[in-house]
Design an enzyme around this catalytic site. Sequence first.
Site, PDB file in Angstrom:
ATOM      1  N   GLY A  97       0.814  -1.205   0.000  1.00 52.25           N
ATOM      2  CA  GLY A  97       0.000   0.000   0.000  1.00 52.25           C
ATOM      3  C   GLY A  97       0.845   1.251   0.000  1.00 52.25           C
ATOM      4  O   GLY A  97       2.003   1.259  -0.406  1.00 52.25           O
ATOM      5  N   GLY A 147       2.534   4.508   2.139  1.00 51.81           N
ATOM      6  CA  GLY A 147       3.054   4.771   3.473  1.00 51.81           C
ATOM      7  C   GLY A 147       4.558   4.598   3.527  1.00 51.81           C
ATOM      8  O   GLY A 147       5.212   4.184   2.563  1.00 51.81           O
ATOM      9  N   GLU A 175      -3.646  -3.529  -4.999  1.00 56.89           N
ATOM     10  CA  GLU A 175      -4.818  -2.662  -5.060  1.00 56.89           C
ATOM     11  C   GLU A 175      -4.418  -1.213  -5.242  1.00 56.89           C
ATOM     12  O   GLU A 175      -5.147  -0.427  -5.830  1.00 56.89           O
ATOM     13  CB  GLU A 175      -5.713  -2.833  -3.830  1.00 56.89           C
TER      14      GLU A 175
END
Length: 477
Positions: free
Chosen positions: A256, A258, A279
């Site tokens: 993801g 971060g 995703e």
Amino acid sequence: MSVIGKIVPSISSLNFGRINAALSNAKRRTYFTYTQELSQPLNRSPEVLTANQALEKCLKSDSTVFIQGAAATPVPLINAMTEAGKAGNMKNIRVVHMHTEKDAPYVAPECKDIFRSCSLFMAANVRQAVAEGRSDAIPIFLQDIPKLFHRQIIEPDVALITVSPPDNHGYCSLGTSVDCVRSALHNSKIIIAQINSQMPRTFGDSIIHISHVDYAVKLDTPLPEHAAKAPTPQEAKIGELIGQNLVEDGATLQMGIGSIPDAVLAALKNHKDLGIHSEMFSIGVIDLVKRGCVTNNKKKHHKGRIVGSFLVGNRALYDYVDNNPFIEMLEIDYVNNTHVVSLQPCMTAINSCIEVDLTGQVCADSIGTRMYSGFGGQVDFIRGAAEGVDGRGKPIIALPSATKKGASKIVPTLKAGAGVVTTRAHVHYVVTEQGVAYLFGKTLRQRAYELIKVAHPDHREELEKAAFERLKCMPAP
């Protein structure tokens, strides 16, 4: 003349009599009787209005509104919705969305009787409202969200989206956020689209023909951006450990946004033939593409292409994905489908969390009873990697060993009321800056032993005592 306000000439000669007859005798969107496919050109055009005009015309009490999220969050339409709800003294409007960016004015205390937010994955802008009981959250895997719309569990009356301007054939792009949007649009009575030239045009499942839009708002606004943050020394070490020990050449990556994912990407500059099936992904992926590290050449599905479903990053990322066939933005029920994930070569899923207990239970969506985010795609990818058909998948949970205040993130038991997102049976690798713990096939006392080894040194003695109290035996390898 723009295709907004006229039908594309190439389709004008087709016979749309049946659709026109239905439109003249029934509600505006009864053409969905004939097609639900957003790429099908229809014999109709959107009405061009301002944001306020569109929402004043469509918004009603007791209705359900779907909002596109991430970098595609239609901020002007959200603001207009909030104003229309207040001005019209409306009541009981349900607002459904995944992670949205910028402010969420509809969850303000003064709007509590007008709007009620329902998060499918919670962002910071609605956490307080959920904590205070003014908003709702649905625990759900990302791959399952489209089912809520297809099964009419959620039936939007109005959908608010952002799209790129239509091309010569009348096709717009959902751009940076495909995820669950198509499923919501298929089942929405009215679609209001912000036509924004700053929205990148992406390939894959992102196309929507302008004729499926009911009301078009032509307004250019910058997309929400997240500036990259330099990783802490702990995060940089986690990235180094994962990059050196767990990511193989030819691996397919999911991660993801971060500091930890960025730190992992920064540690992969000498890797070869990496692939991306995730995703979402960040600007760090683009650097690896330019270095020749990410080629996607080992994939058997979508070979040679990056697969994603939504994006949020900076302008450089948006510019890179614009009109770039190397990037495919696909629906979330495909990208996150556990079986599809399992087919990727050497699938390496890297996810973070809030805390891990000594048996390997992972809390990622709440701090005690206070909801923080959502299930997201963690379990989709952790299980998909574990089920990798080539037997080389690596499911990884990565987190600093301690919080910024020095509290251990590896804990004897999860906080009271904390939710288990990833079960102890799902977990294989847990990585902190202290090392790599491998839990698959381990007994409870072996798991405790492995996790204490990667806990912060200041907390290991305390964790050993807690493990003995819980397990009635000492942790052992």
